[in-house]
Design a protein around this motif. Structure first.
Motif, short mmCIF file in Angstrom:
data_model
loop_
_atom_site.label_atom_id
_atom_site.label_comp_id
_atom_site.label_asym_id
_atom_site.label_seq_id
_atom_site.Cartn_x
_atom_site.Cartn_y
_atom_site.Cartn_z
N ASP A 166 0.84 -1.20 0.00
CA ASP A 166 0.00 0.00 0.00
C ASP A 166 0.87 1.24 0.00
O ASP A 166 2.08 1.17 0.19
CB ASP A 166 -0.98 -0.01 1.19
CG ASP A 166 -0.28 0.08 2.55
OD1 ASP A 166 0.45 1.07 2.79
OD2 ASP A 166 -0.48 -0.82 3.38
N VAL A 171 4.60 1.91 8.88
CA VAL A 171 4.66 1.51 10.29
C VAL A 171 5.97 2.03 10.87
O VAL A 171 7.03 1.91 10.23
CB VAL A 171 4.63 -0.04 10.41
CG1 VAL A 171 4.62 -0.47 11.87
CG2 VAL A 171 3.42 -0.62 9.68
N THR A 185 -2.51 -3.27 18.66
CA THR A 185 -3.20 -2.39 17.70
C THR A 185 -2.89 -0.94 18.01
O THR A 185 -2.65 -0.57 19.16
CB THR A 185 -4.73 -2.61 17.75
OG1 THR A 185 -5.35 -1.77 16.78
CG2 THR A 185 -5.34 -2.31 19.11
N THR A 186 -2.85 -0.13 16.96
CA THR A 186 -2.78 1.33 17.15
C THR A 186 -4.13 1.94 16.76
O THR A 186 -4.27 3.15 16.66
CB THR A 186 -1.69 1.95 16.26
OG1 THR A 186 -1.96 1.60 14.90
CG2 THR A 186 -0.30 1.47 16.65
N ARG A 187 -5.11 1.05 16.53
CA ARG A 187 -6.41 1.51 16.03
C ARG A 187 -7.53 1.18 17.01
O ARG A 187 -8.66 0.96 16.58
CB ARG A 187 -6.71 0.85 14.67
CG ARG A 187 -5.72 1.17 13.56
CD ARG A 187 -6.14 0.51 12.27
NE ARG A 187 -7.56 0.61 12.07
CZ ARG A 187 -8.41 -0.42 12.17
NH1 ARG A 187 -7.98 -1.63 12.42
NH2 ARG A 187 -9.70 -0.22 12.01
N LEU A 195 -6.20 -8.25 15.86
CA LEU A 195 -6.33 -9.68 15.56
C LEU A 195 -5.96 -10.01 14.12
O LEU A 195 -5.67 -11.16 13.79
CB LEU A 195 -7.76 -10.15 15.84
CG LEU A 195 -8.20 -10.02 17.31
CD1 LEU A 195 -9.63 -10.50 17.47
CD2 LEU A 195 -7.26 -10.80 18.22
N ALA A 198 -2.24 -11.29 13.41
CA ALA A 198 -2.01 -12.57 14.09
C ALA A 198 -2.74 -13.68 13.32
O ALA A 198 -2.20 -14.79 13.13
CB ALA A 198 -2.52 -12.50 15.52
N1 LIG Z 1 -0.74 -1.78 6.03
C1 LIG Z 1 -0.49 -1.21 7.20
N2 LIG Z 1 -0.07 0.08 7.24
C2 LIG Z 1 0.21 0.68 8.44
N3 LIG Z 1 0.09 0.06 9.64
C3 LIG Z 1 -0.33 -1.22 9.65
C4 LIG Z 1 -0.63 -1.91 8.45
N4 LIG Z 1 -1.01 -3.17 8.77
C5 LIG Z 1 -0.95 -3.25 10.11
N5 LIG Z 1 -0.54 -2.08 10.64
C6 LIG Z 1 -0.32 -1.80 12.08
O1 LIG Z 1 -0.32 -3.04 12.76
C7 LIG Z 1 -1.32 -3.03 13.78
C8 LIG Z 1 -1.88 -4.42 13.95
O2 LIG Z 1 -2.61 -4.80 12.78
P1 LIG Z 1 -3.76 -5.90 12.93
O3 LIG Z 1 -4.36 -6.11 11.59
O4 LIG Z 1 -3.23 -7.08 13.65
O5 LIG Z 1 -4.80 -5.22 13.91
P2 LIG Z 1 -5.79 -3.97 13.65
O6 LIG Z 1 -5.91 -3.71 12.19
O7 LIG Z 1 -5.30 -2.84 14.49
O8 LIG Z 1 -7.16 -4.54 14.25
P3 LIG Z 1 -8.08 -5.68 13.61
O9 LIG Z 1 -7.35 -6.31 12.48
O10 LIG Z 1 -8.33 -6.63 14.74
O11 LIG Z 1 -9.30 -4.95 13.15
C9 LIG Z 1 -2.32 -1.98 13.34
O12 LIG Z 1 -3.04 -1.44 14.43
C10 LIG Z 1 -1.40 -0.94 12.68
O13 LIG Z 1 -0.77 -0.13 13.66
#
Ligand SMILES: Nc1ncnc2c1ncn2[C@@H]1O[C@H](COP(=O)(O)OP(=O)(O)OP(=O)(O)O)[C@@H](O)[C@H]1O
Ligand SMILES: [Mg+2]
Length: 262
Positions: A166, A171, A185-187, A195, A198
Protein backbone atom coordinates in the motif's frame (compact mmCIF):
# COMPACT_ATOMS: atom_id res chain seq x y z
CA UNK A 1 -10.45 -25.08 22.10
CA UNK A 2 -12.83 -26.08 24.94
CA UNK A 3 -15.95 -28.12 24.10
CA UNK A 4 -18.15 -25.11 24.94
CA UNK A 5 -16.18 -22.81 22.63
CA UNK A 6 -16.23 -25.46 19.89
CA UNK A 7 -20.03 -25.88 20.22
CA UNK A 8 -20.50 -22.10 20.06
CA UNK A 9 -18.25 -21.89 16.97
CA UNK A 10 -20.17 -24.71 15.28
CA UNK A 11 -23.50 -23.04 16.06
CA UNK A 12 -22.24 -19.76 14.65
CA UNK A 13 -20.90 -21.54 11.56
CA UNK A 14 -24.31 -23.16 11.09
CA UNK A 15 -26.10 -19.79 11.33
CA UNK A 16 -23.64 -18.10 8.97
CA UNK A 17 -23.91 -20.98 6.50
CA UNK A 18 -27.68 -20.54 6.42
CA UNK A 19 -27.37 -16.83 5.71
CA UNK A 20 -24.72 -17.43 3.03
CA UNK A 21 -26.77 -20.18 1.40
CA UNK A 22 -29.75 -17.80 1.23
CA UNK A 23 -27.52 -15.06 -0.24
CA UNK A 24 -26.20 -17.52 -2.81
CA UNK A 25 -29.74 -18.56 -3.72
CA UNK A 26 -30.86 -14.94 -4.22
CA UNK A 27 -27.78 -14.18 -6.33
CA UNK A 28 -28.40 -17.22 -8.52
CA UNK A 29 -32.07 -16.34 -8.95
CA UNK A 30 -31.13 -12.83 -10.13
CA UNK A 31 -28.44 -14.18 -12.47
CA UNK A 32 -31.01 -16.48 -14.08
CA UNK A 33 -33.07 -13.44 -15.18
CA UNK A 34 -32.89 -12.26 -18.79
CA UNK A 35 -31.79 -8.79 -19.75
CA UNK A 36 -29.43 -7.97 -16.86
CA UNK A 37 -27.05 -5.22 -17.85
CA UNK A 38 -23.38 -6.36 -17.77
CA UNK A 39 -22.46 -4.11 -14.83
CA UNK A 40 -25.27 -5.45 -12.64
CA UNK A 41 -24.44 -9.02 -13.70
CA UNK A 42 -20.78 -8.53 -12.67
CA UNK A 43 -21.85 -7.12 -9.29
CA UNK A 44 -24.24 -10.00 -8.59
CA UNK A 45 -21.56 -12.50 -9.65
CA UNK A 46 -19.23 -10.86 -7.09
CA UNK A 47 -21.93 -11.34 -4.40
CA UNK A 48 -22.31 -15.02 -5.42
CA UNK A 49 -18.52 -15.50 -5.30
CA UNK A 50 -18.36 -13.80 -1.88
CA UNK A 51 -21.08 -16.09 -0.50
CA UNK A 52 -19.30 -19.19 -1.89
CA UNK A 53 -16.00 -18.10 -0.43
CA UNK A 54 -17.58 -17.25 2.90
CA UNK A 55 -18.88 -20.82 3.07
CA UNK A 56 -15.44 -22.19 2.18
CA UNK A 57 -13.82 -19.97 4.85
CA UNK A 58 -16.20 -21.31 7.51
CA UNK A 59 -15.47 -24.94 6.53
CA UNK A 60 -11.74 -24.24 6.51
CA UNK A 61 -11.88 -22.58 9.94
CA UNK A 62 -13.90 -25.39 11.50
CA UNK A 63 -12.25 -28.39 9.88
CA UNK A 64 -8.72 -27.14 9.26
CA UNK A 65 -6.91 -27.48 5.96
CA UNK A 66 -7.98 -31.13 5.45
CA UNK A 67 -6.30 -33.41 2.92
CA UNK A 68 -3.41 -32.03 0.84
CA UNK A 69 -4.75 -30.13 -2.16
CA UNK A 70 -3.89 -30.52 -5.80
CA UNK A 71 -1.58 -27.75 -6.99
CA UNK A 72 -3.54 -24.83 -8.47
CA UNK A 73 -2.49 -21.70 -10.35
CA UNK A 74 -1.73 -18.98 -7.80
CA UNK A 75 -2.32 -16.11 -10.24
CA UNK A 76 -5.84 -17.39 -10.99
CA UNK A 77 -6.61 -17.62 -7.28
CA UNK A 78 -5.40 -14.07 -6.69
CA UNK A 79 -7.43 -12.76 -9.62
CA UNK A 80 -10.60 -14.31 -8.15
CA UNK A 81 -9.97 -12.86 -4.67
CA UNK A 82 -9.13 -9.44 -6.14
CA UNK A 83 -12.78 -8.98 -7.14
CA UNK A 84 -13.79 -9.29 -3.49
CA UNK A 85 -10.96 -7.11 -2.26
CA UNK A 86 -11.89 -4.33 -4.67
CA UNK A 87 -15.20 -4.01 -2.84
CA UNK A 88 -13.53 -4.13 0.60
CA UNK A 89 -11.36 -1.03 0.11
CA UNK A 90 -12.37 2.47 1.10
CA UNK A 91 -13.32 5.32 -1.22
CA UNK A 92 -10.44 6.70 -3.23
CA UNK A 93 -8.41 3.49 -2.95
CA UNK A 94 -7.46 1.84 -6.23
CA UNK A 95 -6.60 -1.83 -6.50
CA UNK A 96 -3.81 -2.71 -8.94
CA UNK A 97 -2.83 -6.24 -9.98
CA UNK A 98 0.68 -7.19 -11.04
CA UNK A 99 0.65 -10.94 -11.52
CA UNK A 100 4.14 -12.02 -12.46
CA UNK A 101 4.26 -15.78 -11.94
CA UNK A 102 1.92 -17.32 -14.50
CA UNK A 103 3.64 -20.72 -14.17
CA UNK A 104 3.47 -20.81 -10.37
CA UNK A 105 1.28 -23.41 -8.69
CA UNK A 106 0.46 -23.70 -5.00
CA UNK A 107 -1.21 -26.23 -2.71
CA UNK A 108 -2.50 -23.41 -0.48
CA UNK A 109 -6.21 -23.64 0.28
CA UNK A 110 -8.12 -20.78 -1.40
CA UNK A 111 -9.96 -20.12 1.89
CA UNK A 112 -6.60 -19.73 3.62
CA UNK A 113 -5.39 -17.31 0.94
CA UNK A 114 -8.65 -15.35 1.18
CA UNK A 115 -8.15 -14.94 4.90
CA UNK A 116 -4.62 -13.65 4.37
CA UNK A 117 -5.46 -11.30 1.52
CA UNK A 118 -8.71 -9.89 2.92
CA UNK A 119 -7.05 -9.07 6.27
CA UNK A 120 -4.04 -7.47 4.59
CA UNK A 121 -6.28 -5.49 2.24
CA UNK A 122 -8.35 -4.25 5.19
CA UNK A 123 -5.19 -3.04 6.93
CA UNK A 124 -3.96 -1.39 3.73
CA UNK A 125 -7.30 0.41 3.37
CA UNK A 126 -7.15 1.63 7.00
CA UNK A 127 -3.65 2.96 6.40
CA UNK A 128 -4.85 5.13 3.50
CA UNK A 129 -7.71 7.28 4.84
CA UNK A 130 -6.97 9.88 2.15
CA UNK A 131 -6.90 7.28 -0.63
CA UNK A 132 -4.03 5.60 -2.46
CA UNK A 133 -3.19 2.35 -4.20
CA UNK A 134 -3.17 -1.24 -3.03
CA UNK A 135 -1.12 -3.49 -5.28
CA UNK A 136 -1.59 -7.24 -5.26
CA UNK A 137 1.35 -8.94 -6.92
CA UNK A 138 2.90 -12.35 -7.47
CA UNK A 139 6.44 -13.35 -8.38
CA UNK A 140 8.74 -16.32 -8.29
CA UNK A 141 11.57 -16.20 -5.76
CA UNK A 142 14.27 -18.76 -5.07
CA UNK A 143 15.82 -18.48 -1.61
CA UNK A 144 19.38 -19.82 -1.48
CA UNK A 145 20.18 -19.34 2.23
CA UNK A 146 17.89 -18.73 5.25
CA UNK A 147 16.49 -15.24 4.82
CA UNK A 148 15.77 -13.52 8.16
CA UNK A 149 12.74 -11.26 7.87
CA UNK A 150 10.07 -9.92 10.21
CA UNK A 151 8.29 -11.97 11.51
CA UNK A 152 9.54 -15.18 9.82
CA UNK A 153 12.83 -16.59 8.61
CA UNK A 154 12.36 -18.00 5.11
CA UNK A 155 14.17 -21.31 4.60
CA UNK A 156 15.91 -22.09 1.29
CA UNK A 157 13.52 -23.20 -1.44
CA UNK A 158 11.56 -22.25 -4.52
CA UNK A 159 8.60 -20.02 -3.71
CA UNK A 160 5.55 -18.45 -5.29
CA UNK A 161 5.32 -15.11 -3.52
CA UNK A 162 2.14 -13.10 -3.12
CA UNK A 163 2.43 -9.54 -1.87
CA UNK A 164 0.04 -6.81 -0.73
CA UNK A 165 1.56 -3.33 -0.89
CA UNK A 166 0.00 0.00 0.00
CA UNK A 167 0.93 3.65 -0.27
CA UNK A 168 -0.31 4.48 3.22
CA UNK A 169 1.05 5.74 6.52
CA UNK A 170 3.63 2.97 6.94
CA UNK A 171 4.66 1.51 10.29
CA UNK A 172 7.13 3.09 12.73
CA UNK A 173 10.32 0.97 12.85
CA UNK A 174 10.09 0.56 16.65
CA UNK A 175 6.65 -1.03 16.48
CA UNK A 176 7.22 -3.10 13.33
CA UNK A 177 8.34 -6.27 15.20
CA UNK A 178 5.21 -6.09 17.40
CA UNK A 179 2.46 -5.75 14.83
CA UNK A 180 1.99 -9.54 14.48
CA UNK A 181 1.43 -10.00 18.22
CA UNK A 182 -2.20 -10.91 18.99
CA UNK A 183 -3.91 -7.89 20.54
CA UNK A 184 -1.38 -5.30 19.33
CA UNK A 185 -3.20 -2.39 17.70
CA UNK A 186 -2.78 1.33 17.15
CA UNK A 187 -6.41 1.51 16.03
CA UNK A 188 -8.29 0.72 19.25
CA UNK A 189 -10.26 4.00 19.02
CA UNK A 190 -11.53 2.90 15.58
CA UNK A 191 -12.52 -0.57 16.76
CA UNK A 192 -9.25 -2.35 15.91
CA UNK A 193 -8.60 -5.40 18.09
CA UNK A 194 -5.14 -6.34 16.89
CA UNK A 195 -6.33 -9.68 15.56
CA UNK A 196 -5.84 -9.24 11.80
CA UNK A 197 -2.11 -9.84 11.44
CA UNK A 198 -2.01 -12.57 14.09
CA UNK A 199 -4.67 -14.36 12.05
CA UNK A 200 -2.73 -13.73 8.81
CA UNK A 201 0.36 -15.24 10.44
CA UNK A 202 -1.56 -18.32 11.57
CA UNK A 203 -3.09 -18.72 8.11
CA UNK A 204 0.31 -18.39 6.41
CA UNK A 205 1.61 -21.19 8.66
CA UNK A 206 -1.44 -23.32 7.88
CA UNK A 207 -0.63 -23.16 4.17
CA UNK A 208 3.11 -23.82 4.80
CA UNK A 209 3.90 -20.19 3.99
CA UNK A 210 6.26 -17.62 5.50
CA UNK A 211 5.36 -14.04 6.19
CA UNK A 212 7.46 -10.90 5.89
CA UNK A 213 6.78 -7.20 6.20
CA UNK A 214 8.73 -4.15 5.13
CA UNK A 215 7.53 -0.62 5.76
CA UNK A 216 8.69 2.95 5.41
CA UNK A 217 6.94 5.49 7.58
CA UNK A 218 5.00 7.94 5.43
CA UNK A 219 5.47 5.86 2.27
CA UNK A 220 3.72 2.55 2.71
CA UNK A 221 3.84 -1.07 3.70
CA UNK A 222 4.65 -4.23 1.77
CA UNK A 223 3.63 -7.62 3.18
CA UNK A 224 4.66 -10.83 1.44
CA UNK A 225 3.78 -14.48 1.83
CA UNK A 226 6.27 -17.01 0.49
CA UNK A 227 4.36 -20.17 -0.50
CA UNK A 228 6.13 -23.38 -1.50
CA UNK A 229 6.04 -23.27 -5.30
CA UNK A 230 4.90 -26.29 -7.24
CA UNK A 231 5.28 -26.88 -10.94
CA UNK A 232 3.40 -29.27 -13.17
CA UNK A 233 2.06 -29.68 -16.63
CA UNK A 234 -1.45 -30.92 -15.91
CA UNK A 235 -4.59 -28.85 -16.02
CA UNK A 236 -5.64 -27.92 -12.54
CA UNK A 237 -8.93 -26.81 -10.99
CA UNK A 238 -9.21 -23.19 -9.92
CA UNK A 239 -11.09 -22.05 -6.82
CA UNK A 240 -14.79 -21.72 -7.46
CA UNK A 241 -14.87 -24.88 -9.51
CA UNK A 242 -14.25 -23.71 -13.07
CA UNK A 243 -11.42 -25.39 -14.96
CA UNK A 244 -8.31 -23.24 -15.29
CA UNK A 245 -5.49 -24.19 -17.57
CA UNK A 246 -2.01 -23.85 -16.28
CA UNK A 247 -1.48 -20.33 -17.51
CA UNK A 248 0.87 -19.75 -20.41
CA UNK A 249 3.31 -16.87 -19.98
CA UNK A 250 1.60 -13.76 -21.27
CA UNK A 251 1.87 -10.03 -21.22
CA UNK A 252 0.06 -8.30 -18.40
CA UNK A 253 -3.42 -7.55 -19.64
CA UNK A 254 -4.76 -4.03 -19.12
CA UNK A 255 -7.68 -5.49 -17.16
CA UNK A 256 -5.19 -7.07 -14.75
CA UNK A 257 -3.55 -3.82 -13.89
CA UNK A 258 -6.34 -2.01 -12.24
CA UNK A 259 -9.62 -2.99 -10.71
CA UNK A 260 -11.45 0.19 -9.95
CA UNK A 261 -14.25 0.17 -7.41
CA UNK A 262 -17.49 1.29 -8.95
N1 LIG B 1 -0.74 -1.78 6.03
C1 LIG B 1 -0.49 -1.21 7.20
N2 LIG B 1 -0.07 0.08 7.24
C2 LIG B 1 0.21 0.68 8.44
N3 LIG B 1 0.09 0.06 9.64
C3 LIG B 1 -0.33 -1.22 9.65
C4 LIG B 1 -0.63 -1.91 8.45
N4 LIG B 1 -1.01 -3.17 8.77
C5 LIG B 1 -0.95 -3.25 10.11
N5 LIG B 1 -0.54 -2.08 10.64
C6 LIG B 1 -0.32 -1.80 12.08
O1 LIG B 1 -0.32 -3.04 12.76
C7 LIG B 1 -1.32 -3.03 13.78
C8 LIG B 1 -1.88 -4.42 13.95
O2 LIG B 1 -2.61 -4.80 12.78
P1 LIG B 1 -3.76 -5.90 12.93
O3 LIG B 1 -4.36 -6.11 11.59
O4 LIG B 1 -3.23 -7.08 13.65
O5 LIG B 1 -4.80 -5.22 13.91
P2 LIG B 1 -5.79 -3.97 13.65
O6 LIG B 1 -5.91 -3.71 12.19
O7 LIG B 1 -5.30 -2.84 14.49
O8 LIG B 1 -7.16 -4.54 14.25
P3 LIG B 1 -8.08 -5.68 13.61
O9 LIG B 1 -7.35 -6.31 12.48
O10 LIG B 1 -8.33 -6.63 14.74
O11 LIG B 1 -9.30 -4.95 13.15
C9 LIG B 1 -2.32 -1.98 13.34
O12 LIG B 1 -3.04 -1.44 14.43
C10 LIG B 1 -1.40 -0.94 12.68
O13 LIG B 1 -0.77 -0.13 13.66
MG1 LIG C 1 -6.29 -5.38 10.86
Amino acid sequence: MTKRARDAAEEMAHDLNNVLAATLGIAEAILARDGLDPETRADIEAIREGARRGGAAIRWRLNGPGAPREPAALDAMIRATARLIAHRLGDGVTLALDLGDPEGLTRADPACLDRILLNLAANAGHAMPEGGTVTLSTRRHTVAAPDIRVPDTIPPGDYAVVAVADTGTGVRPDILPRIFQPGFTTRSSQGGRGLGLASVHAAARACQGFLSVASVEGQGTHVEVHLPRETGSTHVPSPGGSAARRAKPRALQPSDREIQRR
